[in-house]
Motif scaffolding. Structure first.
Motif, PDB file in Angstrom:
ATOM      1  N   VAL A  64       0.641  -1.369   0.013  1.00 17.56           N
ATOM      2  CA  VAL A  64      -0.135  -0.181  -0.047  1.00 17.56           C
ATOM      3  C   VAL A  64       0.430   1.260   0.123  1.00 17.56           C
ATOM      4  O   VAL A  64       0.325   2.682  -0.462  1.00 17.56           O
ATOM      5  CB  VAL A  64      -1.295  -0.393   1.104  1.00 17.56           C
ATOM      6  N   LEU A  65       2.233   0.986   0.875  1.00 17.80           N
ATOM      7  CA  LEU A  65       2.770   2.652   0.879  1.00 17.80           C
ATOM      8  C   LEU A  65       3.363   2.789  -1.061  1.00 17.80           C
ATOM      9  O   LEU A  65       3.515   3.270  -1.569  1.00 17.80           O
ATOM     10  CB  LEU A  65       4.146   2.119   1.195  1.00 17.80           C
ATOM     11  N   VAL A  66       4.213   1.307  -1.385  1.00 19.58           N
ATOM     12  CA  VAL A  66       4.084   1.971  -2.966  1.00 19.58           C
ATOM     13  C   VAL A  66       2.914   2.126  -3.881  1.00 19.58           C
ATOM     14  O   VAL A  66       3.412   3.521  -4.570  1.00 19.58           O
ATOM     15  CB  VAL A  66       5.266   0.439  -3.942  1.00 19.58           C
ATOM     16  N   ILE A  67       2.012   1.652  -3.621  1.00 21.14           N
ATOM     17  CA  ILE A  67       1.020   1.869  -4.041  1.00 21.14           C
ATOM     18  C   ILE A  67       0.482   3.745  -4.173  1.00 21.14           C
ATOM     19  O   ILE A  67       0.515   3.907  -5.014  1.00 21.14           O
ATOM     20  CB  ILE A  67      -0.406   1.266  -4.610  1.00 21.14           C
ATOM     21  N   GLY A  68       0.391   4.166  -2.789  1.00 23.16           N
ATOM     22  CA  GLY A  68       0.265   5.231  -2.291  1.00 23.16           C
ATOM     23  C   GLY A  68       1.517   6.327  -2.359  1.00 23.16           C
ATOM     24  O   GLY A  68       0.886   7.564  -2.820  1.00 23.16           O
ATOM     25  N   PHE A  69       2.621   6.378  -3.145  1.00 30.18           N
ATOM     26  CA  PHE A  69       3.482   6.990  -4.091  1.00 30.18           C
ATOM     27  C   PHE A  69       3.062   7.312  -4.903  1.00 30.18           C
ATOM     28  O   PHE A  69       3.324   8.657  -5.424  1.00 30.18           O
ATOM     29  CB  PHE A  69       4.977   6.293  -3.291  1.00 30.18           C
ATOM     30  N   PHE A  70       3.369   6.237  -5.513  1.00 31.79           N
ATOM     31  CA  PHE A  70       2.797   6.515  -6.594  1.00 31.79           C
ATOM     32  C   PHE A  70       1.707   7.258  -6.949  1.00 31.79           C
ATOM     33  O   PHE A  70       1.342   8.173  -7.940  1.00 31.79           O
ATOM     34  CB  PHE A  70       2.581   5.304  -8.064  1.00 31.79           C
ATOM     35  N   ALA A  71       0.167   7.047  -6.489  1.00 28.92           N
ATOM     36  CA  ALA A  71      -0.984   7.860  -6.128  1.00 28.92           C
ATOM     37  C   ALA A  71      -0.700   9.335  -6.455  1.00 28.92           C
ATOM     38  O   ALA A  71      -1.240   9.554  -6.441  1.00 28.92           O
ATOM     39  CB  ALA A  71      -2.161   7.407  -5.340  1.00 28.92           C
ATOM     40  N   SER A  72       0.234   9.286  -4.858  1.00 29.95           N
ATOM     41  CA  SER A  72       0.659  10.667  -4.904  1.00 29.95           C
ATOM     42  C   SER A  72       1.114  11.485  -6.468  1.00 29.95           C
ATOM     43  O   SER A  72       0.850  12.846  -6.212  1.00 29.95           O
ATOM     44  CB  SER A  72       1.644  10.676  -3.613  1.00 29.95           C
ATOM     45  N   ALA A  73       1.864  10.650  -6.294  1.00 36.95           N
ATOM     46  CA  ALA A  73       3.065  11.637  -7.441  1.00 36.95           C
ATOM     47  C   ALA A  73       2.486  11.661  -8.888  1.00 36.95           C
ATOM     48  O   ALA A  73       2.095  12.632  -9.233  1.00 36.95           O
ATOM     49  CB  ALA A  73       3.844  10.737  -7.538  1.00 36.95           C
ATOM     50  N   LEU A  74       1.496  10.940  -9.327  1.00 30.49           N
ATOM     51  CA  LEU A  74       0.550  10.621 -10.284  1.00 30.49           C
ATOM     52  C   LEU A  74      -0.448  11.197 -10.384  1.00 30.49           C
ATOM     53  O   LEU A  74      -1.291  12.103 -11.080  1.00 30.49           O
ATOM     54  CB  LEU A  74       1.177   9.512 -10.580  1.00 30.49           C
ATOM     55  N   LEU A  75      -1.317  11.057  -9.471  1.00 31.83           N
ATOM     56  CA  LEU A  75      -2.838  11.125  -8.925  1.00 31.83           C
ATOM     57  C   LEU A  75      -3.059  12.570  -8.369  1.00 31.83           C
ATOM     58  O   LEU A  75      -4.350  12.662  -8.496  1.00 31.83           O
ATOM     59  CB  LEU A  75      -2.927  10.002  -8.794  1.00 31.83           C
ATOM     60  N   GLY A  76      -1.997  13.599  -7.995  1.00 26.29           N
ATOM     61  CA  GLY A  76      -2.195  14.187  -6.665  1.00 26.29           C
ATOM     62  C   GLY A  76      -2.702  13.889  -5.864  1.00 26.29           C
ATOM     63  O   GLY A  76      -3.182  14.441  -4.101  1.00 26.29           O
ATOM     64  N   ILE A  77      -3.103  11.990  -4.833  1.00 31.98           N
ATOM     65  CA  ILE A  77      -3.240  12.066  -3.826  1.00 31.98           C
ATOM     66  C   ILE A  77      -2.561  12.575  -2.568  1.00 31.98           C
ATOM     67  O   ILE A  77      -1.331  12.304  -2.662  1.00 31.98           O
ATOM     68  CB  ILE A  77      -3.311  10.880  -3.673  1.00 31.98           C
ATOM     69  N   GLY A  78      -2.869  12.281  -1.433  1.00 33.17           N
ATOM     70  CA  GLY A  78      -2.100  13.725  -1.007  1.00 33.17           C
ATOM     71  C   GLY A  78      -1.779  12.846   0.123  1.00 33.17           C
ATOM     72  O   GLY A  78      -1.681  11.238   0.221  1.00 33.17           O
ATOM     73  N   ALA A  79       0.003  12.906   0.328  1.00 32.34           N
ATOM     74  CA  ALA A  79       1.328  11.997   1.160  1.00 32.34           C
ATOM     75  C   ALA A  79       1.091  11.993   2.298  1.00 32.34           C
ATOM     76  O   ALA A  79       0.752  10.291   2.503  1.00 32.34           O
ATOM     77  CB  ALA A  79       2.430  13.033   0.471  1.00 32.34           C
ATOM     78  N   GLY A  80      -0.116  12.364   2.500  1.00 25.30           N
ATOM     79  CA  GLY A  80       0.010  12.053   4.184  1.00 25.30           C
ATOM     80  C   GLY A  80      -1.649  10.901   4.507  1.00 25.30           C
ATOM     81  O   GLY A  80      -1.416   9.726   5.129  1.00 25.30           O
ATOM     82  N   ASP A  81      -2.284  11.244   3.404  1.00 24.87           N
ATOM     83  CA  ASP A  81      -3.115  10.065   3.246  1.00 24.87           C
ATOM     84  C   ASP A  81      -2.647   8.875   2.781  1.00 24.87           C
ATOM     85  O   ASP A  81      -2.984   7.500   3.112  1.00 24.87           O
ATOM     86  CB  ASP A  81      -4.247  10.189   1.332  1.00 24.87           C
ATOM     87  N   ALA A  82      -1.837   8.703   1.884  1.00 21.65           N
ATOM     88  CA  ALA A  82      -0.997   7.487   0.923  1.00 21.65           C
ATOM     89  C   ALA A  82       0.245   7.043   2.414  1.00 21.65           C
ATOM     90  O   ALA A  82      -0.660   5.600   2.586  1.00 21.65           O
ATOM     91  CB  ALA A  82      -0.246   8.131   0.416  1.00 21.65           C
TER      92      ALA A  82
END
Length: 166
Positions: A71-89
């Motif tokens: 989930v951390l790896v997916i979250g970092f990609f989502a944060s970088a590519l989709l603008g998901i908050g880093a804290g949320d990730a």
């Protein structure tokens, strides 16, 4: 309505006393500042590290750390590519070890539902001058296109534990 979950009542009762205040704090800080603090993420993960051996077999406990990494790896990609908050990730990654792999779909659905209900309630509350007046420092009131997703993440995890208890 009943849900068939891998989470046992015992596991839910072991984790909930630690997760509840951390999740509520994440909701508060995300509403107030549009941030989930690193200390909140670390506290949630520490809760799993400390309580996991009491709730899970040693093998299951070890495997749950893979949930965190994935989930951390997916979250970092989502944060970088989709603008998901880093804290949320990061918070989602810290939540992941608490969730049995077979329950991941249910928890994703609970998070999505919680976020939708949270968004509706937030928008309604924002239109009430007395509520905004009582919390004028909340950054989330000024955000038109962004919603503090920690509300959905935390609420979804808490509902999951309440399902485990029932």
């Amino acid at each position: 309505m009943t849900f068939d979950v891998a989470l046992t009542t015992t596991q839910a009762w072991i984790f909930l006393p630690v997760v509840l205040p951390i999740a509520l704090w994440a909701i508060y800080t995300d509403l107030k500042d549009m941030k989930i603090l690193n200390i909140t993420v670390l506290a949630l993960l520490a809760g799993f590290v400390v309580l996991g051996p009491f709730a899970l077999s040693l093998e299951e406990y070890a495997w749950r750390f893979a949930h965190f990494g994935i989930v951390l790896v997916i979250g970092f990609f989502a944060s970088a590519l989709l603008g998901i908050g880093a804290g949320d990730a990061k918070f989602a990654a810290a939540m992941a070890p608490f969730v049995a792999a077979s329950d991941a779909g249910l928890v994703a659905m609970l998070v999505a539902f919680s976020a939708l209900i949270g968004l509706i309630l937030h928008r309604m509350a924002r239109s009430v001058p007395a509520i905004v007046g009582a919390t004028p420092e909340w950054v989330s009131w000024q955000q038109d296109k962004v919603f503090p997703y920690g509300v959905g993440l935390s609420s979804g995890l808490l509902i999951y534990f309440f399902i485990g208890i029932s």
